[in-house]
Design an enzyme around this catalytic site. Structure first.
Site, PDB file in Angstrom:
ATOM      1  N   LYS A 116       0.371 -15.720   6.970  1.00  0.00           N
ATOM      2  CA  LYS A 116      -0.182 -14.594   6.206  1.00  0.00           C
ATOM      3  C   LYS A 116       0.945 -14.066   5.321  1.00  0.00           C
ATOM      4  O   LYS A 116       1.777 -13.269   5.754  1.00  0.00           O
ATOM      5  CB  LYS A 116      -0.692 -13.514   7.154  1.00  0.00           C
ATOM      6  CG  LYS A 116      -1.422 -12.401   6.424  1.00  0.00           C
ATOM      7  CD  LYS A 116      -2.175 -11.540   7.422  1.00  0.00           C
ATOM      8  CE  LYS A 116      -2.998 -10.471   6.720  1.00  0.00           C
ATOM      9  NZ  LYS A 116      -2.191  -9.516   5.972  1.00  0.00           N
ATOM     10  N   TYR A 227      -5.561 -19.709  -1.049  1.00  0.00           N
ATOM     11  CA  TYR A 227      -6.071 -19.880   0.305  1.00  0.00           C
ATOM     12  C   TYR A 227      -7.594 -19.926   0.386  1.00  0.00           C
ATOM     13  O   TYR A 227      -8.165 -19.985   1.472  1.00  0.00           O
ATOM     14  CB  TYR A 227      -5.532 -18.795   1.247  1.00  0.00           C
ATOM     15  CG  TYR A 227      -5.778 -17.368   0.808  1.00  0.00           C
ATOM     16  CD1 TYR A 227      -7.054 -16.844   0.763  1.00  0.00           C
ATOM     17  CD2 TYR A 227      -4.708 -16.546   0.466  1.00  0.00           C
ATOM     18  CE1 TYR A 227      -7.286 -15.546   0.364  1.00  0.00           C
ATOM     19  CE2 TYR A 227      -4.921 -15.234   0.072  1.00  0.00           C
ATOM     20  CZ  TYR A 227      -6.213 -14.742   0.024  1.00  0.00           C
ATOM     21  OH  TYR A 227      -6.438 -13.456  -0.370  1.00  0.00           O
ATOM     22  N   CYS A 409      23.249  25.057   2.992  1.00  0.00           N
ATOM     23  CA  CYS A 409      24.019  23.903   3.456  1.00  0.00           C
ATOM     24  C   CYS A 409      24.579  24.197   4.837  1.00  0.00           C
ATOM     25  O   CYS A 409      25.248  25.211   5.026  1.00  0.00           O
ATOM     26  CB  CYS A 409      25.151  23.605   2.468  1.00  0.00           C
ATOM     27  SG  CYS A 409      26.283  22.351   3.086  1.00  0.00           S
ATOM     28  N   CYS A 412      28.684  24.462   4.578  1.00  0.00           N
ATOM     29  CA  CYS A 412      29.448  25.504   3.879  1.00  0.00           C
ATOM     30  C   CYS A 412      28.647  26.774   3.655  1.00  0.00           C
ATOM     31  O   CYS A 412      29.191  27.772   3.197  1.00  0.00           O
ATOM     32  CB  CYS A 412      29.977  24.962   2.548  1.00  0.00           C
ATOM     33  SG  CYS A 412      28.668  24.713   1.330  1.00  0.00           S
ATOM     34  N   CYS A 427      23.144  20.552  -1.536  1.00  0.00           N
ATOM     35  CA  CYS A 427      24.144  21.612  -1.429  1.00  0.00           C
ATOM     36  C   CYS A 427      24.671  21.884  -2.832  1.00  0.00           C
ATOM     37  O   CYS A 427      25.014  20.959  -3.570  1.00  0.00           O
ATOM     38  CB  CYS A 427      25.280  21.160  -0.516  1.00  0.00           C
ATOM     39  SG  CYS A 427      26.738  22.201  -0.652  1.00  0.00           S
ATOM     40  N   CYS A 432      32.196  21.893  -1.338  1.00  0.00           N
ATOM     41  CA  CYS A 432      31.734  21.866   0.063  1.00  0.00           C
ATOM     42  C   CYS A 432      32.590  20.894   0.875  1.00  0.00           C
ATOM     43  O   CYS A 432      32.750  19.728   0.496  1.00  0.00           O
ATOM     44  CB  CYS A 432      30.270  21.432   0.104  1.00  0.00           C
ATOM     45  SG  CYS A 432      29.669  21.083   1.766  1.00  0.00           S
TER      46      CYS A 432
HETATM   47  S1  IVH Z   1      -7.906 -15.052   3.979  1.00  0.00           S
HETATM   48  C1  IVH Z   1     -12.057 -13.621   3.558  1.00  0.00           C
HETATM   49  N1  IVH Z   1      -5.559 -16.210   4.130  1.00  0.00           N
HETATM   50  O1  IVH Z   1      -4.218 -10.858   3.602  1.00  0.00           O
HETATM   51  C2  IVH Z   1     -10.697 -14.070   3.888  1.00  0.00           C
HETATM   52  N2  IVH Z   1      -5.652 -13.953   3.429  1.00  0.00           N
HETATM   53  O2  IVH Z   1      -5.939  -8.644   5.072  1.00  0.00           O
HETATM   54  C3  IVH Z   1      -9.674 -13.072   3.546  1.00  0.00           C
HETATM   55  N3  IVH Z   1      -3.475 -12.982   2.887  1.00  0.00           N
HETATM   56  O3  IVH Z   1      -5.866  -9.356   1.041  1.00  0.00           O
HETATM   57  C4  IVH Z   1      -8.375 -13.572   3.200  1.00  0.00           C
HETATM   58  N4  IVH Z   1      -2.270 -14.768   3.314  1.00  0.00           N
HETATM   59  O4  IVH Z   1      -4.476 -11.207   0.250  1.00  0.00           O
HETATM   60  C5  IVH Z   1      -6.224 -15.094   3.846  1.00  0.00           C
HETATM   61  N5  IVH Z   1      -3.543 -17.358   4.296  1.00  0.00           N
HETATM   62  C6  IVH Z   1      -4.220 -16.251   4.002  1.00  0.00           C
HETATM   63  C7  IVH Z   1      -3.568 -15.084   3.560  1.00  0.00           C
HETATM   64  C8  IVH Z   1      -4.333 -13.943   3.294  1.00  0.00           C
HETATM   65  C9  IVH Z   1      -2.237 -13.507   2.915  1.00  0.00           C
HETATM   66  C10 IVH Z   1      -3.815 -11.590   2.491  1.00  0.00           C
HETATM   67  C11 IVH Z   1      -4.948 -11.514   1.519  1.00  0.00           C
HETATM   68  C12 IVH Z   1      -5.805 -10.382   1.978  1.00  0.00           C
HETATM   69  C13 IVH Z   1      -5.137  -9.873   3.199  1.00  0.00           C
HETATM   70  C14 IVH Z   1      -6.209  -9.698   4.250  1.00  0.00           C
END
Ligand code: IVH
Length: 584
Positions: A116, A227, A409, A412, A427, A432
């Site tokens: 993520k 993604y 302060c 001082c 201050c 100071c």
């Molecule tokens: S899937 C419907 N995959 O995380 C599916 N999100 O809280 C939703 N994000 O705003 C997203 N890496 O921008 C997905 N490998 C990943 C991700 C990802 C980062 C972010 C995404 C989204 C947030 C979700």
């Protein structure tokens, strides 16, 4: 009926969450970590669960994210860009997989796991393989049109290849982010130009995508990992894994760490491996995303208004602990800034014992309502300094009073003033003693003049006895007089005076850093020393001459000239020059 306390807390939490949404989405300058934000949302959800009569459609728990900002034209997403439901443990991940299996009797559920990445969600539209529009996620329903900015990025292909290029109307989604090393380099360049630096790579990515001038975005080291294919009529895909392959063949980038996992055990192992290797990733990631692979199964599982039921984020452990605030003291910095610091019952957190934590400023204490006696939740994310996530209200001792920030302060007694635009109280006394001590400590620090022996205790004695009133006084110290101070002996006094004498030859660069001119750190000091050679040369430079030095912008040039124009600063520099300090 909700007790009045809970009702007030719910109102307060909503206000707080909305404010953080605005900071995050509209200004790309969040003040708190994701974990801290999540803690606020969790508290609100728990209170709303206890008192369903308090839930309103406007509550931030009822809609993902914040409102989009107005600097760019709004774009309504055809399909909402949802959030992800998240959990903090692999046990909860297994429980999720169990629910999925029960909802799909007889189906063999396989998974795709991905990092993520912590950046900015974007949606890219292609018409017959040509880049047509780019939008930020915004609040999930309405984002911002950032087409020109995204088009300026190499990571966003302008023409697609392969089968996806033939789709009439294609929308794909991904995360725009800035690799950590690139972020550090960018911040150094911003600082050198006198511009404010970004707090973290995510802010840098968001700030870079949301530039008014696309040429600025083009110069920023942004990357985009795709993604999801969110809309591709006529394109037959059976699984998410296939979609990732199709994205790559079309010319997009996807994370090289994405993996297909046949069962939940493999997914759990993936998450654990990713968490262990977190520090080695070249970008910031705040967890792993686990997704049901087959698109048909995804469709059967559906979604809530907030998140899909076929995906889950497993957040990395935020390293947190609770402890008690034993007191709040106010420190005075060398520029006069008053910083409140909480002294804590010592607590171990991610391998270090923590006994104090900064509370930043007056507003921050008021916002978090930190009181002496409170139990607070601390967090240490990554390697950064710990911070207070919030107060555990249920453990507040009876009679704990709201903290009143001093108007004077503490060192001082001078008035501590605060400008309308300023976060800090300052201050107002240039003489100071606390400020002087901090200036001396900075002057003697290893990075600056490297005066071993000029630690906090020695500085305190020299200032309190009136032997040193500014940094130039250091060069008039005589060993026999220093030796008579408490805490010194003949040898330590001679060592200190010897080290001070030797520091005359540290060179102009170190001296400029040591003087603590606003805006001048080690990097700028190097630029100035290389250009002007001597203190005298620098003191005579005009603002225009300074601004012409590569890496020094007009704001910094002005700050340096103003500082040097001040009568007291001029006198100090003259005395240092007379003492032959700053030679190479
Ligand atoms: S899937 C419907 N995959 O995380 C599916 N999100 O809280 C939703 N994000 O705003 C997203 N890496 O921008 C997905 N490998 C990943 C991700 C990802 C980062 C972010 C995404 C989204 C947030 C979700």
């Amino acid at each position: 009926m909700a007790p009045a306390d809970d009702r007030r807390r719910v109102a307060r939490l909503r206000e707080e969450i909305r404010r953080h949404n605005r900071l995050y989405y509209e200004q790309a300058r969040p003040e708190i970590s994701d974990a801290a934000y999540d803690a606020l949302v969790r508290e609100l959800r728990a209170l709303e669960a206890r008192h369903p009569e308090l839930v309103t459609p406007e509550s931030p728990t009822q809609r993902p994210g914040g409102r989009p900002a107005r600097a760019f034209a709004p774009v309504a997403h055809r399909v909402a860009m949802l959030s992800l439901d998240d959990v903090a443990s692999t046990a909860e991940l297994r429980a999720f997989a169990g629910r999925v299996a029960r909802a799909l009797p007889g189906a063999r559920v396989g998974w795709v796991c991905e990092p993520k990445v912590d950046g900015l969600g974007v949606a890219l539209l292609y018409r017959r393989g040509r880049f047509a529009r780019g939008a930020t996620r915004g609040d999930g329903r309405v984002g911002e049109d950032v087409t020109r900015n995204l088009a300026a990025l190499r990571a966003v292909p302008k023409r697609l290849r392969g089968r996806l290029a033939r789709v009439g109307d294609l929308e794909v989604r991904g995360e725009a982010f800035m690799p950590r090393a690139a972020f550090e380099t960018l911040n150094r360049a911003l600082e050198a130009a006198g511009a404010p630096a970004f707090a973290n790579p995510r802010n840098a990515a968001a700030g870079s995508v949301r530039q008014k001038d696309a040429r600025v975005t083009a110069g920023r080291p942004l990357d985009v990992f795709l993604y999801e294919i969110s809309h591709a009529p006529g394109h037959a895909l059976a699984s998410h894994w296939e979609a990732l392959g199709a994205l790559r063949r079309a010319g997009f980038r996807t994370s090289p760490l994405n993996r297909r996992c046949p069962d939940v055990d493999a997914a759990v192992r993936y998450c654990e491996r990713l968490a262990r290797g977190r520090a080695r990733l070249v970008y910031d990631a705040d967890g792993a995303v686990v997704k049901v692979d087959r698109l048909e199964l995804q469709r059967r599982l559906g979604r809530t208004s907030h998140h899909p039921r076929w995906a889950l984020a497993l957040k990395f452990q935020a390293r947190q602990a609770t402890t008690v605030v034993e007191g709040i003291r106010v420190q005075v910095g060398r520029t006069g800034v008053l910083t409140p610091v909480a002294t804590l019952s010592p607590v171990r957190l991610a391998g270090v014992v923590i006994s104090s934590v900064t509370l930043h400023n007056e507003d921050e204490i008021a916002r978090k309502d930190v009181r002496v006696g409170d139990t607070v939740l601390l967090e240490r994310a990554g390697d950064v300094i710990p911070h207070v996530v919030g107060v555990v209200r249920a453990r507040r001792p009876r009679g704990a009073r709201p903290y009143r920030f001093p108007r004077r302060c503490p060192a001082c007694g001078a008035r501590a003033a605060r400008g309308p635009e300023e976060a800090h109280r300052l201050c107002t006394n240039d003489a100071c003693p606390a400020r002087l001590k901090e200036r001396l400590r900075h002057f003697g620090s290893r990075r600056a003049m490297g005066l071993d022996g000029l630690g906090g205790a020695a500085v305190g004695r020299l200032v309190d006895r009136g032997l040193v009133r500014d940094v130039a006084d250091l060069y008039r110290l005589r060993a026999p007089r220093v030796a008579r101070l408490p805490g010194f002996a003949r040898k330590s006094a001679e060592n200190l005076v010897g080290a001070i004498a030797a520091s005359r030859r540290r060179g102009l660069e170190r001296l400029l850093d040591a003087l603590g001119v606003p805006g001048v750190g080690a990097h700028v000091a190097r630029l100035l020393a290389a250009r002007f050679g001597t203190l005298d040369g620098l003191a005579r430079a005009s603002r225009a001459e300074l601004a012409r030095v590569p890496g020094i912008g007009p704001v910094l040039a002005r700050s340096v000239v103003d500082h040097l124009a001040d009568r007291r600063n001029r006198r100090l520099l003259a005395r240092l020059a007379a003492a032959r300090v700053g030679a190479a």
